[in-house]
Design an enzyme around this catalytic site. Structure first.
Site, PDB file in Angstrom:
ATOM      1  N   ASP A   1      -7.855 -92.070  42.707  1.00  0.00           N
ATOM      2  CA  ASP A   1      -8.834 -93.018  41.856  1.00  0.00           C
ATOM      3  C   ASP A   1      -7.822 -93.273  40.428  1.00  0.00           C
ATOM      4  OD1 ASP A   1     -10.568 -93.541  39.960  1.00  0.00           O
ATOM      5  OD2 ASP A   1     -12.193 -92.265  41.058  1.00  0.00           O
TER       6      ASP A   1
ATOM      7  N   HIS B   1     -11.576 -95.487  43.557  1.00  0.00           N
ATOM      8  CA  HIS B   1     -12.688 -95.354  43.107  1.00  0.00           C
ATOM      9  C   HIS B   1     -14.004 -96.487  43.566  1.00  0.00           C
ATOM     10  CE1 HIS B   1     -14.981 -93.857  39.402  1.00  0.00           C
ATOM     11  NE2 HIS B   1     -15.325 -95.030  38.965  1.00  0.00           N
TER      12      HIS B   1
ATOM     13  N   SER C   1     -19.527 -92.454  39.565  1.00  0.00           N
ATOM     14  CA  SER C   1     -18.864 -92.529  38.166  1.00  0.00           C
ATOM     15  C   SER C   1     -19.850 -92.435  37.175  1.00  0.00           C
ATOM     16  CB  SER C   1     -18.402 -94.140  38.243  1.00  0.00           C
ATOM     17  OG  SER C   1     -17.420 -94.069  37.005  1.00  0.00           O
TER      18      SER C   1
END
Lengths: 280, 280
Positions: free
Chosen positions: A225, A258, A149
């Site tokens: 996600d 995620h 991320s």
């Protein structure tokens, strides 16, 4: 500069060690972790940098990704920096996506952030020097970089800016175009100011268009996600790489989110990717 | 009896599903998780029960142990019950080692616990029936059981009491002699009362002396575990097995602690042990 041992935890025949130290770059106490595989006891091993995402510390990836298994298998040392300076006297924001836990791996130029938020210098210069000194078997000529991320953004941009330092690169669910998405725009406005020409120096899409890298870039992205469409937009990086002639694999993973459930499912493939390039 | 889906998370080609349901045994809402490996989509798979330790829920082992990787490799479904009933109206204690999060896998007979704390019946009867109904490919004729700490106690004692239900058994850092250590004495006094003849029915050392099992019992124990000498004392189980003529492997792991770093380092070997016995 002395490292203060905080914790040492046996894991897959090696150990996770956690340290505090007074950081010159960040002008504060910083905490990080290192996983030493069993092979580091007897000879030089390559070093992989794992940069974590928003709100995380060294702990999330160590507790949840299962990375140690693969590091032990390949004989790769892994370094886990924190995601920002922290503590009293360090500026912060109410949002989870700015300030402590959200350093974005840049050197801030704006008040109140510039005094402590110097994560690019910390990760690329100060911490490697400390690692090389403390771990004689860390082969600093064979470094790779990965992250999740915000940390995927860090891995991509730091590789592209310091490609001589990092032989291999990969990312999980990276923020590939911070100048075009809310997370990046908020952070860059705060840390770098309103001159967007400064932002472009920390945007993987912009950097790859300026110069490609010999490394094959590996990206995994969960197709389920929640942040995919608003914050991550990997197709922007795919397009930028196509335009620049950069080799990249962007793998959309059906059904994955995620979380570290996603990271753990594919980190073995990333570790193999780095081990191959680093000859671990 | 209807299962309410709470969450579904992709992991290693399969998925972790979390459910709430109204439990008859515990007279409360109970939450549990199931990992379905990819193989469960196309045919019957064996079922492993993972019983967690003090303070834990379904989440700790799912987030931290890496168990899904091995479950997917062998084609084993894994069920993760909670460690007690929870919520308003459910009795609790200030200590982390009694009440909510600390059910000890027994049916309480004493007030105020008896109304909800019926974990033995819940784990051995009610939940297996629900699993068999909800997951047609769960082969309930091939079940194994494992667990960590208090859950290791649960795995050993429930296997020894219900050996026809569980073909295979293993444990991480189990409480092997609850009648002789503070955690067990506190919990059994509260749940079962002061008559220690009732305690012996839930003590792995006592149970194995009454009757051995055909299963080979596998135990891993960290040698640097803080709870080793006061609460765990695996040598008591080694002695009891020797006296009874029971096959057991108790492996002391140098340098390892009581955490999920320890569990994750050896859970692959436990999953292989169960897969072999369950012909996964």
């Amino acid at each position: 500069m002395a490292l203060q041992p905080v914790q040492a935890i046996a894991s897959f025949g090696g150990k996770v060690e956690v340290f505090d130290h007074a950081s010159d770059a960040c002008n504060s106490t910083m905490r990080f972790a290192v996983y030493s595989p069993p092979q580091a006891a007897s000879g030089p091993v390559p070093v992989l940098w794992y940069l974590s995402g928003l709100t995380c510390t060294w702990a999330n990836v160590n507790e949840k990704s299962g990375i140690q298994r693969y590091a032990a298998e390949h004989g790769t040392m892994v370094v886990f920096p924190d995601t920002s300076p922290r503590g009293e006297g360090v500026a912060d924001d109410e949002g989870y996506d700015l300030g402590q836990g959200a350093g974005f791996y840049v050197d801030a130029t704006q008040d109140p952030w510039a005094e402590h938020f110097q994560m690019e210098t910390y990760v690329t210069k100060e911490l490697p020097a400390l690692i090389g000194e403390r771990f004689p078997n860390a082969d600093m000529a064979r470094q790779g970089i990965t992250g999740h991320s915000m940390g995927g953004h860090g891995a991509l941009t730091l590789h592209l800016k310091y490609r001589d330092s990092y032989v291999s690169v990969s990312a999980f669910s990276p923020i590939v175009a911070p100048t075009q998405v809310p997370w990046g725009q908020k952070a860059f406005t705060a840390y770098l100011g309103s001159d967007t020409t400064q932002w472009a120096k920390h945007d993987a899409c912009e950097l790859v268009k300026q110069a490609t890298t010999k490394a094959h870039i590996l990206i995994d992205q969960g197709a389920a996600d929640n942040f995919l469409d608003e914050q991550l937009r990997p197709q922007l990086f795919g397009d930028a790489c196509a335009e620049a002639g950069q080799e990249v694999s962007i793998r959309m993973r059906e059904g994955y989110d995620h979380s570290y459930y996603f990271v753990s499912s594919f980190i073995g493939e990333h570790m193999a990717h780095h081990a191959k390039a680093l000859k671990a």
